[in-house]
Design a protein around this motif. Structure first.
Motif, short mmCIF file in Angstrom:
data_model
loop_
_atom_site.label_atom_id
_atom_site.label_comp_id
_atom_site.label_asym_id
_atom_site.label_seq_id
_atom_site.Cartn_x
_atom_site.Cartn_y
_atom_site.Cartn_z
N VAL A 138 0.86 -1.18 0.00
CA VAL A 138 0.00 0.00 0.00
C VAL A 138 0.90 1.23 0.00
O VAL A 138 2.06 1.18 0.39
N ILE A 139 0.32 2.34 -0.44
CA ILE A 139 1.06 3.60 -0.52
C ILE A 139 0.29 4.65 0.28
O ILE A 139 -0.94 4.74 0.18
N VAL A 140 1.02 5.41 1.06
CA VAL A 140 0.44 6.54 1.79
C VAL A 140 1.21 7.78 1.35
O VAL A 140 2.44 7.81 1.44
N GLY A 141 0.51 8.81 0.84
CA GLY A 141 1.23 9.94 0.26
C GLY A 141 0.61 11.29 0.56
O GLY A 141 -0.56 11.39 0.95
N ALA A 142 1.42 12.33 0.37
CA ALA A 142 0.96 13.72 0.51
C ALA A 142 1.94 14.63 -0.20
O ALA A 142 3.13 14.32 -0.29
N HIS A 143 1.46 15.77 -0.67
CA HIS A 143 2.36 16.72 -1.33
C HIS A 143 2.87 17.75 -0.32
O HIS A 143 2.14 18.17 0.58
N TYR A 144 4.13 18.17 -0.50
CA TYR A 144 4.73 19.10 0.46
C TYR A 144 4.92 20.51 -0.09
O TYR A 144 5.37 21.40 0.65
N VAL A 163 4.66 -1.13 2.99
CA VAL A 163 4.07 0.21 2.90
C VAL A 163 5.11 1.18 2.37
O VAL A 163 6.22 1.26 2.91
N ASP A 164 4.76 1.89 1.31
CA ASP A 164 5.59 3.00 0.82
C ASP A 164 4.96 4.31 1.25
O ASP A 164 3.74 4.50 1.11
N PHE A 165 5.78 5.19 1.77
CA PHE A 165 5.35 6.54 2.14
C PHE A 165 5.99 7.49 1.13
O PHE A 165 7.21 7.53 1.01
N VAL A 166 5.15 8.23 0.41
CA VAL A 166 5.66 9.05 -0.68
C VAL A 166 5.25 10.51 -0.46
O VAL A 166 4.08 10.81 -0.18
N PHE A 167 6.23 11.39 -0.59
CA PHE A 167 6.01 12.83 -0.40
C PHE A 167 6.28 13.51 -1.73
O PHE A 167 7.38 13.47 -2.26
N TYR A 168 5.24 14.16 -2.28
CA TYR A 168 5.28 14.67 -3.64
C TYR A 168 5.60 16.16 -3.69
O TYR A 168 5.21 16.93 -2.82
N GLY A 175 -3.69 -0.61 -2.44
CA GLY A 175 -4.41 0.60 -2.06
C GLY A 175 -3.47 1.77 -1.93
O GLY A 175 -2.32 1.61 -1.53
N ILE A 176 -3.97 2.96 -2.27
CA ILE A 176 -3.19 4.19 -2.18
C ILE A 176 -4.03 5.20 -1.41
O ILE A 176 -5.18 5.47 -1.77
N TYR A 177 -3.45 5.76 -0.35
CA TYR A 177 -4.15 6.70 0.51
C TYR A 177 -3.44 8.05 0.44
O TYR A 177 -2.29 8.17 0.84
N ILE A 178 -4.13 9.05 -0.07
CA ILE A 178 -3.57 10.39 -0.20
C ILE A 178 -4.16 11.27 0.90
O ILE A 178 -5.39 11.40 1.01
N LEU A 179 -3.30 11.87 1.71
CA LEU A 179 -3.76 12.80 2.75
C LEU A 179 -3.65 14.22 2.21
O LEU A 179 -2.56 14.72 1.98
N GLU A 180 -4.79 14.84 1.99
CA GLU A 180 -4.86 16.17 1.39
C GLU A 180 -5.69 17.10 2.27
O GLU A 180 -6.91 17.04 2.24
N MET A 181 -5.03 17.91 3.08
CA MET A 181 -5.69 18.83 3.99
C MET A 181 -6.53 18.04 5.00
O MET A 181 -7.67 17.69 4.72
N ILE A 182 -5.99 17.79 6.17
CA ILE A 182 -6.68 16.98 7.18
C ILE A 182 -6.78 17.69 8.52
O ILE A 182 -7.05 17.06 9.54
#
Length: 313
Positions: free
Chosen positions: A104-110, A147-152, A183-190
Motif C-alpha cells: 500500500v502507498i500513503v502519500g501527501a504533497h509538500y 508500505v511505501d510513504f511518498v512525499f510529492y 491501495g493508495i491513501y492520499i492525505l490532502e488537507m486533514i
C-alpha cells in the motif's frame, strides 16, 4: 459448597474478561500524538520561505528534513529526481518493507500555492503521513503488506493536472506493479474542522452530506470504493471523528484536485482523505492558512483511523 463454587465461577468469568480486555488493549497500536503533528508541521513550514515551485532551495530543505525524520523511524528513503523547465525537483519515496508481496502507498504533497504558509494545504497531510509511518514502523511485525510513504512535489498550480506533478511521475514509475498495489491513501488537507461552519459542496451534493464542517471525507472512484468503506469503517469502529464517503467520477468539480487523480489515470486504486479543502477552509490558498487554524487532536484521529485500516487489511 454451592457458595464457594459460585464464587469460583464468578472469579473465573471475571479473570477471563480481564484477560480478554488486556489482550484487546495489547493488540491496539499506539495512538497518534497531536504534539508530534504540531512539531512536524512547524518543521515543514519553517521560517517563512515559501515552499513553492519558484523556490527549489526551500523545497529541497523540506524534502531533506522529511528524509531524515523517516530515517529516525528506521524507514529508508530515496529521492525520485526529475526536471521541469531545466529545474530539478524531487519526490521522497520511503519504504517499510515486509516479506509480503502486496503493497500500500500513503502519500501527501509538500509544496504550497504561491505565498501561502500552507499549514492545512498541505503541511497537515505531510505530518499525517509521517505520524502514520512512525506508528506503522512500531507495528511492523503485524503488517500483512509492505508500505511505501511518498512525499510529492509540484502538486499545486501551475502544475496541477499535468504530467509534471510529482504524483504523476511516481504513479507512472509504479504502473507495471499492477495488482501488487492494494491501495493508495492520499492525505490532502486533514486539519481544518469547524462544527459551526456551514459546509459547502459541489452542486447537488449538499442534500446527501452533513451541513456542519466537523467530519473527515474519504473520496474515491468506483475502483477504490472498498478503500473508502474500509477507512470509514475503521473510523466508526474506533469511535473516532465522523467519516463520510464520496464515490466520485473524476469529472465532479474539485474532487480531482489532489494526487489521487494521478493514480486513477493509471488504473490504480487510490482515495483522498480530506477535510474537503476549499469547501470548508476559508483560509485555503491564502496567507491565513496557518497552524493557528488547525485542530491537531482531530488530525490525530484521522491518522489513527488510517493506521488501523492498514493493519487490518
Amino acid at each position: 459448597m454451592h457458595i464457594i463454587k459460585k464464587s469460583l465461577q464468578l472469579c473465573l468469568f471475571g479473570c477471563m474478561a480481564l484477560l480478554a480486555a488486556l489482550h484487546a488493549q495489547a493488540s491496539m497500536p499506539k495512538a497518534a500524538e497531536p504534539k508530534h503533528l504540531t512539531v512536524y508541521m512547524e518543521q515543514i513550514i519553517g521560517d517563512g520561505s515559501y515552499r513553492n515551485f519558484k523556490n527549489a532551495q526551500e523545497l529541497n530543505r523540506v524534502s531533506a528534513w522529511i528524509r531524515e525524520q523517516m530515517r529516525l523511524f528506521g524507514i529508508p528513503c530515496q529521492y525520485q529526481n526529475y526536471k521541469v523547465n531545466d529545474e530539478a525537483y524531487r519526490n521522497v519515496v520511503c519504504s517499510l518493507k515486509t516479506a509480503h508481496a502486496g503493497k500500500v502507498i500513503v502519500g501527501a504533497h509538500y509544496d504550497v500555492f504561491e505565498q501561502s504558509p500552507g499549514a492545512d494545504d498541505n503541511a497537515s497531510g505531510v505530518a499525517g503521513v509521517i505520524e502514520t509511518a512512525r506508528l506503522l514502523a512500531a507495528e511492523k511485525a503485524r503488517l500483512k503488506k509492505s508500505v511505501d510513504f511518498v512525499f510529492y512535489t509540484l502538486e499545486e498550480p501551475p502544475f496541477s493536472h499535468t504530467e509534471d506533478m510529482g504524483s504523476y511521475v511516481h504513479a507512472k514509475s509504479i504502473e507495471k506493479l499492477g495488482d501488487n498495489i492494494q491501495g493508495i491513501y492520499i492525505l490532502e488537507m486533514i486539519g481544518y474542522f469547524d462544527q459551526n461552519f456551514v459546509q459547502q459542496y459541489p452542486a447537488g451534493l449538499k442534500w446527501f452530506y452533513p451541513s456542519h464542517g466537523n467530519f473527515i471525507a474519504a473520496v474515491g472512484n468506483l475502483q477504490s470504493r472498498e478503500l473508502t468503506a474500509g477507512y470509514c469503517s475503521a473510523m466508526k469502529s474506533l469511535n473516532l471523528l465522523q467519516c463520510e464517503r464520496l464515490i466520485s467520477p473524476s469529472f465532479v468539480q474539485h474532487m480531482d484536485f489532489s494526487d489521487h487523480l494521478s493514480y486513477w489515470e493509471f488504473g490504480l486504486p487510490a482515495i483522498m482523505i480530506t477535510d474537503t479543502g476549499s469547501y470548508r477552509n476559508r483560509n485555503y490558498h491564502s496567507e491565513q492558512d496557518t497552524l493557528a487554524g488547525l485542530d491537531t487532536g482531530k488530525m490525530a484521529q484521522v491518522v489513527n483511523g488510517l493506521v488501523n485500516t492498514i493493519l487490518s487489511e
